[in-house]
Write a protein that holds these residues in place. Sequence first.
Motif, PDB file in Angstrom:
ATOM      1  N   ILE A  50       0.849  -1.200   0.000  1.00 21.45           N
ATOM      2  CA  ILE A  50       0.000   0.000   0.000  1.00 21.45           C
ATOM      3  C   ILE A  50       0.878   1.242   0.000  1.00 21.45           C
ATOM      4  CG2 ILE A  50      -1.597   1.374   1.409  1.00 21.45           C
ATOM      5  CD1 ILE A  50      -2.878  -1.368   2.242  1.00 21.45           C
ATOM      6  N   ALA A  51       1.871   1.274   0.882  1.00 21.78           N
ATOM      7  CA  ALA A  51       2.784   2.420   0.933  1.00 21.78           C
ATOM      8  C   ALA A  51       3.500   2.589  -0.397  1.00 21.78           C
ATOM      9  CB  ALA A  51       3.788   2.240   2.069  1.00 21.78           C
ATOM     10  N   GLN A  52       3.900   1.486  -1.000  1.00 21.97           N
ATOM     11  CA  GLN A  52       4.579   1.522  -2.297  1.00 21.97           C
ATOM     12  C   GLN A  52       3.684   2.147  -3.370  1.00 21.97           C
ATOM     13  OE1 GLN A  52       5.475  -2.398  -3.949  1.00 21.97           O
ATOM     14  NE2 GLN A  52       7.526  -1.660  -4.464  1.00 21.97           N
ATOM     15  N   GLU A  53       2.419   1.764  -3.387  1.00 21.65           N
ATOM     16  CA  GLU A  53       1.471   2.316  -4.369  1.00 21.65           C
ATOM     17  C   GLU A  53       1.261   3.812  -4.140  1.00 21.65           C
ATOM     18  OE1 GLU A  53      -0.688   2.318  -7.680  1.00 21.65           O
ATOM     19  OE2 GLU A  53      -0.105   0.358  -6.908  1.00 21.65           O
ATOM     20  N   ILE A  54       1.089   4.208  -2.894  1.00 21.35           N
ATOM     21  CA  ILE A  54       0.891   5.630  -2.574  1.00 21.35           C
ATOM     22  C   ILE A  54       2.115   6.434  -3.010  1.00 21.35           C
ATOM     23  CG2 ILE A  54       0.676   7.308  -0.682  1.00 21.35           C
ATOM     24  CD1 ILE A  54      -1.915   5.800  -1.198  1.00 21.35           C
ATOM     25  N   LEU A  55       3.305   5.959  -2.664  1.00 22.80           N
ATOM     26  CA  LEU A  55       4.523   6.692  -3.026  1.00 22.80           C
ATOM     27  C   LEU A  55       4.728   6.749  -4.532  1.00 22.80           C
ATOM     28  CD1 LEU A  55       6.868   5.416  -0.196  1.00 22.80           C
ATOM     29  CD2 LEU A  55       5.870   7.701  -0.421  1.00 22.80           C
ATOM     30  N   THR A  56       4.377   5.690  -5.238  1.00 19.33           N
ATOM     31  CA  THR A  56       4.465   5.689  -6.700  1.00 19.33           C
ATOM     32  C   THR A  56       3.511   6.728  -7.276  1.00 19.33           C
ATOM     33  OG1 THR A  56       5.120   3.369  -6.769  1.00 19.33           O
ATOM     34  CG2 THR A  56       4.156   4.288  -8.778  1.00 19.33           C
ATOM     35  N   ASN A  57       2.295   6.793  -6.737  1.00 20.33           N
ATOM     36  CA  ASN A  57       1.324   7.795  -7.206  1.00 20.33           C
ATOM     37  C   ASN A  57       1.816   9.211  -6.936  1.00 20.33           C
ATOM     38  OD1 ASN A  57      -0.363   5.797  -8.122  1.00 20.33           O
ATOM     39  ND2 ASN A  57      -1.752   5.891  -6.371  1.00 20.33           N
ATOM     40  N   LEU A  81      -0.613   4.459   9.594  1.00 22.08           N
ATOM     41  CA  LEU A  81       0.410   4.858   8.638  1.00 22.08           C
ATOM     42  C   LEU A  81      -0.130   6.075   7.912  1.00 22.08           C
ATOM     43  CD1 LEU A  81       3.096   4.285   7.146  1.00 22.08           C
ATOM     44  CD2 LEU A  81       1.735   3.010   5.474  1.00 22.08           C
ATOM     45  N   THR A  82       0.590   7.174   7.993  1.00 27.75           N
ATOM     46  CA  THR A  82       0.178   8.409   7.334  1.00 27.75           C
ATOM     47  C   THR A  82       1.263   8.820   6.354  1.00 27.75           C
ATOM     48  OG1 THR A  82      -0.954   9.089   9.358  1.00 27.75           O
ATOM     49  CG2 THR A  82      -0.595  10.786   7.698  1.00 27.75           C
ATOM     50  N   ILE A  83       0.850   9.115   5.133  1.00 31.48           N
ATOM     51  CA  ILE A  83       1.770   9.595   4.106  1.00 31.48           C
ATOM     52  C   ILE A  83       1.200  10.893   3.568  1.00 31.48           C
ATOM     53  CG2 ILE A  83       2.896   9.100   1.902  1.00 31.48           C
ATOM     54  CD1 ILE A  83       2.383   6.091   2.502  1.00 31.48           C
ATOM     55  N   THR A  97      -9.677   7.790 -14.506  1.00 35.68           N
ATOM     56  CA  THR A  97      -9.876   7.085 -15.770  1.00 35.68           C
ATOM     57  C   THR A  97      -8.792   6.067 -16.080  1.00 35.68           C
ATOM     58  OG1 THR A  97      -8.760   8.870 -16.951  1.00 35.68           O
ATOM     59  CG2 THR A  97     -11.167   8.993 -16.775  1.00 35.68           C
ATOM     60  N   GLN A  98      -7.635   6.192 -15.447  1.00 34.54           N
ATOM     61  CA  GLN A  98      -6.548   5.283 -15.772  1.00 34.54           C
ATOM     62  C   GLN A  98      -6.045   4.594 -14.513  1.00 34.54           C
ATOM     63  OE1 GLN A  98      -3.568   7.578 -17.703  1.00 34.54           O
ATOM     64  NE2 GLN A  98      -4.770   7.937 -19.525  1.00 34.54           N
ATOM     65  N   GLY A  99      -5.443   3.446 -14.694  1.00 36.62           N
ATOM     66  CA  GLY A  99      -4.781   2.765 -13.602  1.00 36.62           C
ATOM     67  C   GLY A  99      -5.736   2.071 -12.649  1.00 36.62           C
ATOM     68  N   ARG A 100      -5.145   1.227 -11.829  1.00 34.83           N
ATOM     69  CA  ARG A 100      -5.921   0.475 -10.850  1.00 34.83           C
ATOM     70  C   ARG A 100      -5.396   0.692  -9.445  1.00 34.83           C
ATOM     71  NH1 ARG A 100      -6.420  -5.493 -12.955  1.00 34.83           N
ATOM     72  NH2 ARG A 100      -6.651  -5.621 -10.722  1.00 34.83           N
ATOM     73  N   GLY A 101      -4.558   1.699  -9.271  1.00 37.51           N
ATOM     74  CA  GLY A 101      -3.903   1.926  -7.991  1.00 37.51           C
ATOM     75  C   GLY A 101      -4.848   2.085  -6.821  1.00 37.51           C
ATOM     76  N   GLU A 125      -3.032  14.003   2.070  1.00 38.32           N
ATOM     77  CA  GLU A 125      -2.650  13.052   3.105  1.00 38.32           C
ATOM     78  C   GLU A 125      -3.423  11.757   2.955  1.00 38.32           C
ATOM     79  OE1 GLU A 125      -1.603  14.298   7.232  1.00 38.32           O
ATOM     80  OE2 GLU A 125      -3.481  13.274   7.694  1.00 38.32           O
ATOM     81  N   PHE A 126      -2.701  10.653   3.031  1.00 30.04           N
ATOM     82  CA  PHE A 126      -3.290   9.326   3.011  1.00 30.04           C
ATOM     83  C   PHE A 126      -3.070   8.718   4.385  1.00 30.04           C
ATOM     84  CE2 PHE A 126      -2.377   4.790   2.965  1.00 30.04           C
ATOM     85  CZ  PHE A 126      -3.539   4.294   2.438  1.00 30.04           C
ATOM     86  N   SER A 127      -4.051   7.997   4.898  1.00 31.42           N
ATOM     87  CA  SER A 127      -3.827   7.283   6.145  1.00 31.42           C
ATOM     88  C   SER A 127      -4.409   5.881   6.044  1.00 31.42           C
ATOM     89  CB  SER A 127      -4.436   8.026   7.335  1.00 31.42           C
ATOM     90  OG  SER A 127      -5.841   8.072   7.227  1.00 31.42           O
ATOM     91  N   LEU A 128      -3.744   4.968   6.704  1.00 30.78           N
ATOM     92  CA  LEU A 128      -4.173   3.580   6.794  1.00 30.78           C
ATOM     93  C   LEU A 128      -4.267   3.258   8.272  1.00 30.78           C
ATOM     94  CD1 LEU A 128      -4.602   0.847   5.203  1.00 30.78           C
ATOM     95  CD2 LEU A 128      -2.262   0.337   5.887  1.00 30.78           C
ATOM     96  N   LYS A 129      -5.414   2.754   8.723  1.00 32.11           N
ATOM     97  CA  LYS A 129      -5.605   2.410  10.126  1.00 32.11           C
ATOM     98  C   LYS A 129      -5.906   0.938  10.250  1.00 32.11           C
ATOM     99  CE  LYS A 129      -7.298   6.918  11.445  1.00 32.11           C
ATOM    100  NZ  LYS A 129      -8.380   7.694  12.027  1.00 32.11           N
TER     101      LYS A 129
END
Length: 132
Positions: A50-57, A81-83, A97-101, A125-129
């Motif tokens: 999940i962190a990898q996908e967020i950072l890639t985006n 986890l907060t990014i 419209t694009q991607g599946r992230g 900000e993204f957060s995962l709880k």
Amino acid sequence: SPSVLENVGLAPALEFLLQHNASAYKFSAVEDLDEKTKFSPNVQMQIYRIAQEILTNIKHHSDAKNVEMRAEISSENEFILTISDDGTPFVPTEKITQGRGISNIKSRAALIEAEADWTTTVRAEFSLKKKI
């Protein structure tokens, strides 16, 4: 699977991931994160992905100059986890419209019974709880 997870643990693996995806970054994590959360290898892997996908985006879409990642434990005994970044704000309710992230992130969060959420104020900000 990322061998860094097995070799050094979740917090160092997340910091390594951040370091390799952002030129200017800040990382903070609660001390002894792995011991306090005791997440299975699968849960750690999903958090890492999940962190990898967020950072890639962030890297590809936000034009961010600074990225911050925090791994903490709340008073309600939740891993959070907060990014956040200072790039172009991301609004997940807009039609993508694009991607599946985003769907991948939501699916991975559901797999580990976690909540994924985005907020946009001055910084995106993204957060995962995840209950521990």
